[in-house]
Design an enzyme around this catalytic site. Structure first.
Site, PDB file in Angstrom:
ATOM      1  N   LEU A  21      51.076  -7.595  -3.329  1.00  0.00           N
ATOM      2  CA  LEU A  21      50.897  -9.044  -3.263  1.00  0.00           C
ATOM      3  C   LEU A  21      49.861  -9.448  -2.233  1.00  0.00           C
ATOM      4  O   LEU A  21      49.316 -10.544  -2.293  1.00  0.00           O
ATOM      5  CB  LEU A  21      52.230  -9.726  -2.945  1.00  0.00           C
ATOM      6  N   ASP A 138      54.709 -21.213  12.342  1.00  0.00           N
ATOM      7  CA  ASP A 138      53.567 -21.280  11.424  1.00  0.00           C
ATOM      8  C   ASP A 138      53.923 -22.115  10.198  1.00  0.00           C
ATOM      9  O   ASP A 138      53.652 -21.715   9.067  1.00  0.00           O
ATOM     10  CB  ASP A 138      53.134 -19.873  11.011  1.00  0.00           C
TER      11      ASP A 138
END
Length: 629
Positions: A21, A138
């Site tokens: 991925l 984040d």
């Protein structure tokens, strides 16, 4: 998704790998499948991080904490092995695209009632995260996934463990957690983060969801300029619906103590059901159909290899229910919504492909580099302006001294902007002073850019700086320009920019040797240690702790010791590395310590087979010598 290569393992723990991925600073991410048929994303830590015992201990604690969070508004942890040669953690599939994709690529800004419900859902998820002792660090549009049942937060845990490899939240790996445009002021300043930092980032995410742009601009206008706006400017709430202004402004308070807690947000925000517009729900259905098609291809490829247990569909190994979404009164949904729901629920049960947005595509924090086009409201669109591309970025030069032994330096980071905009951030350093500020664009053409009126944003020592005069920059080559300001002139060269500009060789802890020939019989009472952390220009990346005996009126040592702690701001990204004057840290220093120091520059060499850090003052004096701890 990319196919596995010859170097990739066939399986990790109980999960059979299906494809790659992506990869990032923390590790690689694989698409995988459990024995019961559940699709998962497996994150494997990079070897250089796995080699650090302290990282492993922190990572193990973080995974344990994430397991306590469960799947409440997050992707649940389904397996891990923090003691493996390559530590890994597997998280569950989340059936939905990212907020960035929905707002930036597909639908555009979301209605106010949707944004309110988004705020409640994210606040509820963050409450569980914070209760487990974590701070996300984040939160940004690409880390928020949208599902029929509510938003989900992804992509934390490994980042948190990396950031705290050393005490005090200082990273020894050079990793910086946070994305320009969606950071908090305390992140920009390199301070210790609390749950309030996530609340500020939540406010920025809500502005993006409602308007299609970040409240502090994008990295297109310069990372340093964006971070300065976060720390010093009021947010740009243009196009924000009036009914969201109070909520957003509360979250974006500069002082962490003035922000609401996530629990308070959950209690006070009204939510809608259905929470997403019908068109977005329909898109979720089409997204699920596309993923189902991809699943069929992936399954066919995997079946050709003759691997057992690769049939589609859920199984007894899938006990984790989907996490609850925002609380709301139940209502009937129309046929379109029901169809979309059915498709997404089916996808959650049977998919062998997971949409893990924007990983490893080389396109920056929100994965926008390779898009064919961007809608008008997209935050990725370059701001309109007149600055030629050749001037954009950071430039540094020496005004006095030489390149190897500077006595006065300047740096300017130029962003895109229109006439009158604060399109440049400057840093000027001399022996006893560091001045930072922003300059307004006066004019620009192919060969020359002129900046005029300036604001001082940082002065070390305090109130010692005056605004920079007019600055004229003339391009000589792609990497060289001539800078002038009044009678001062210098040659500037292209310099690094971003959130991680400190050379890796300098990052870490360094200690001065206690030589008895210098300190005498009391040498063991002297210690001098420097810690250098990763960060952007403008952050306090240099910290020195000096301990030595207190003396009496005749200069003789007493049994008491003085502990003096200083920090210094990074003022450049070149070699040598420039830092501003040291500033005493009152809470970590005795009252008799000096409060202000001298600006300096740092280099590393090899001496007798060891790395040696040389800390030069910006004056004619010998450097301090430190060795890696």
């Amino acid at each position: 998704m990319e196919p596995l290569n010859a170097e990739d393992p066939v399986s990790i723990g109980p999960f059979r790998l299906l494809g790659r991925l992506g990869a990032g600073g923390m590790g690689r991410v694989f698409l995988a499948r459990s024995a019961g048929g559940r699709t998962v994303a497996v994150k494997v830590v990079h070897a250089e991080l796995a080699a650090q015992d302290e990282f492993r201990r922190r990572f193990a604690r973080e995974v344990a904490a994430l397991e306590q969070v469960g799947g409440t508004g997050t992707a649940p942890v389904l397996g891990s092995d923090t003691a493996a040669e390559s530590p890994w953690v597997a998280v569950g599939y989340v059936p939905g695209p990212s907020l960035r994709v929905v707002v930036g690529d597909e639908y555009g800004p979301l209605p106010a009632e949707t944004v309110r419900t988004l705020a409640a859902g994210l606040a509820r998820a963050l409450t569980h995260v914070h209760t487990a002792g974590l701070v996300h660090r984040d939160l940004k549009p690409s880390n928020v996934l949208l599902t029929v049942d509510g938003p989900r937060i992804i992509d934390f845990g490994i980042a948190r463990a990396v950031e705290t490899v050393t005490d005090g939240g200082l990273t020894s790996t050079g990793a910086v957690v946070g994305s320009p445009g969606f950071m908090s002021p305390e992140q920009v300043r390199g301070e210790k983060l609390t749950a309030a930092s996530d609340v500020f980032c939540l406010g920025s995410v809500l502005v993006y969801a409602a308007t299609g742009h970040s409240p502090f601009g994008t990295a297109d206008s310069g990372v340093h300029a964006t971070m300065f706006r976060i720390a010093h400017d009021e947010p740009d709430l243009t196009d924000l619906p009036a009914e969201l202004a109070g909520l957003v402004r509360a979250c974006l308070a500069k002082d962490p103590a003035d922000r609401p807690s996530t629990a308070e947000l959950v209690e006070t925000i009204a939510v809608a059901d259905p929470w997403l517009p019908a068109e977005v729900l329909a898109r979720l259905g089409r997204h699920a159909a596309r993923v189902l098609e991809t699943e069929a291809i992936t399954f066919a490829d995997g079946a050709t290899g003759g691997t057992a247990g690769s049939t589609a569909g859920g199984g007894p190994g899938d006990p984790t229910p989907p996490p609850p979404g925002p609380k709301a009164p139940k209502r009937r949904r129309g046929g379109l919504i029901a169809a979309a729901t059915a498709l997404v629920v089916a996808a959650a049960a049977t998919l062998t492909y997971v949409l893990w947005p924007n990983l490893g595509n080389g396109s920056g924090d929100d994965g926008r580099k390779n898009r064919a086009g961007a809608p008008a409201g997209d935050a990725s669109a370059r701001p309109s302006g007149i600055v030629p591309t050749a001037f954009l970025g950071a430039w540094e030069g020496v005004q006095r001294g030489s390149a190897d032994h500077p006595r006065e330096t300047s740096r300017i980071e130029i962003g895109q902007g229109a006439v009158g905009s604060k399109a440049a951030v400057y840093v000027q350093v001399s022996e006893e002073r560091l001045c930072m500020g922003r300059s307004r664009l006066v004019s620009a053409d192919e060969d020359k850019v002129v900046f005029g009126e300036s604001d001082v944003t940082t002065s070390v020592p305090a109130q010692r700086c005056t605004p920079a005069a007019h600055q004229t920059l003339t391009l000589r080559s792609p990497d060289v320009l001539e800078w002038s300001s009044g009678a001062a002139k210098a040659t500037f060269r292209k310099a690094g920019t971003g959130t991680s500009v400190v050379p890796e060789r300098l990052v870490g802890r360094w200690r001065m040797k206690n030589d008895p020939l210098i300190f005498g019989r009391n040498s063991e009472r002297y210690s001098d240690e420097v810690t250098i952390t990763q960060g952007p220009v403008g952050a306090a990346v240099f910290r020195r702790v000096h301990v030595y005996p207190r003396t009496d009126d005749e200069g003789n040592p007493t049994p008491e010791s003085l502990v003096c702690t200083f920090t210094a701001i990074l003022a450049g990204s070149g070699t040598p590395l420039i830092i501003g004057p040291g500033t005493g840290v009152p809470d970590a220093s005795d009252r008799d310590c000096e409060r202000d120091g001298i600006a300096g520059y740092l280099t590393v060499d090899r001496f007798k087979g060891k790395d040696r850090l040389l800390v030069f003052p910006m004056m004619d004096a010998e450097p301090g010598e430190y060795y890696r701890v």
